[in-house]
Design a protein around this motif. Sequence first.
Motif, mmCIF file in Angstrom:
data_model
loop_
_atom_site.group_PDB
_atom_site.id
_atom_site.type_symbol
_atom_site.label_atom_id
_atom_site.label_comp_id
_atom_site.label_asym_id
_atom_site.label_seq_id
_atom_site.Cartn_x
_atom_site.Cartn_y
_atom_site.Cartn_z
ATOM 1 N N THR A 92 0.831 -1.209 0.000
ATOM 2 C CA THR A 92 0.000 0.000 0.000
ATOM 3 C C THR A 92 0.864 1.256 0.000
ATOM 4 O O THR A 92 0.537 2.239 -0.680
ATOM 5 C CB THR A 92 -0.937 -0.006 1.210
ATOM 6 N N ASN A 96 0.719 4.135 -2.774
ATOM 7 C CA ASN A 96 0.362 5.484 -2.355
ATOM 8 C C ASN A 96 1.457 6.493 -2.708
ATOM 9 O O ASN A 96 1.179 7.680 -2.913
ATOM 10 C CB ASN A 96 0.089 5.527 -0.854
ATOM 11 N N SER A 100 0.816 10.002 -4.564
ATOM 12 C CA SER A 100 1.274 11.296 -4.062
ATOM 13 C C SER A 100 1.784 12.182 -5.188
ATOM 14 O O SER A 100 1.466 13.378 -5.255
ATOM 15 C CB SER A 100 2.372 11.085 -3.007
ATOM 16 N N GLY A 135 -6.320 7.422 -2.667
ATOM 17 C CA GLY A 135 -5.018 7.699 -2.077
ATOM 18 C C GLY A 135 -5.108 8.758 -0.998
ATOM 19 O O GLY A 135 -6.087 9.521 -0.921
#
Length: 401
Positions: A92, A96, A100, A135
């Motif tokens: 994860t 993520n 970002s 996210g």
Amino acid sequence: MSPLPEPKPEIEMPTYIHHIETQAAEHPYQQEFIRDKMKSWTQNPKSIRLLHALYQRSGIKTRHSVVDDFNHPRGGSLFKIDEQGTPSNPTTAERNAVFSRASRELSVSVARRALAASGFAREDITHVVYASCTGFVNPGPDFYLVRDLNLKSSVERYTIGFMGCYAAFPALRMAAQFCEARKEAVVLVVCLELCTLHMQLDDRPDAMLANSLFADGAAAAIVSAREPSRDRPAYRVEGFASALVPKGEAEMAWDVGDHGFDIKLTSYVPEILGAELQPLMQRLLLPWKKSCQEIEEWAVHPGGRGILDKVELGLGLSNESLLSSRRILHDYGNMSSATILFVLKDLLQSARTRQASTIAMAFGPGLTVESALLQRVGSATPHRGSRQATLQSLQEVMIHV
């Protein structure tokens, strides 16, 4: 279905969606290409048959992603392919980290284009409402929308998180409430979803179904109480309605796992929605003394071909009614919360009349149904022959369904 709050039949200060801008992620993938990739990554004959059927029935031709990994034999920076040809299962945190970076770039890009085409200046923006369920990062896109677009530092920022495919409606409702409360308010709404970051490459039917549908994209809308120019197409907001369908709670869910976000999505969702939509629409339209037959345009979230089929059948709509929804599904797939704005923009661009009563709706975990009654206004004069062009477009889309 849970009781619906009575929507307001009149808004003291009308608010308008002045402009909608959309942008798919950078890397396009043909549906057949992804289907064959997925089939090559399993040795289970049953899974291979199911994958083939899901992709063939999807009604999708092209989807987009922020990652280019599947175009390379050894994968890319996120989904790597080992020597045995097996793709990795990123954590994860790894997924993520891509979110970002990519969420900032895509959200700023689509918002910049929306401002440039809207007739509003950056100094006019008073609020930013940002929605995403794919996210988490802070400072996030809401921060960079203000900084990178050089908006006023006093702009109010709000994030609507983890609501799913219907999140554009809470975002637009919030924007409309700001504009009703402050006549000078101008709200930038951005919905961004990077669904492909959470692909689960295994043989679970839920994962295979999700992998055949979801894609990456973003959309931005400018909302204010200013009267729009008569020669610019826009939507006047008449009202919103929400409903829950408890019998579908176990059929659609979205959770955070160790290897991306885990989706629960069963094939029963279209059946449940198709059976429940008629009373929802009757309740939504009652204060305006309208029936479904009086609605001229429909913007339905294309969660999948099955959902569109059941909505069309359940509400007794014509084959043409969901053309924009089917076209967006065909060209982009399901981009979660951003998708309904793609559909609304398509309706604006393909308008055959100067105005039209419009219902927009989307569905998500819960099951939750969000809807809005809009009035399209200010459209340019439709081109001659647009009826024939619409029928031709419908035929082209249906060939791939």
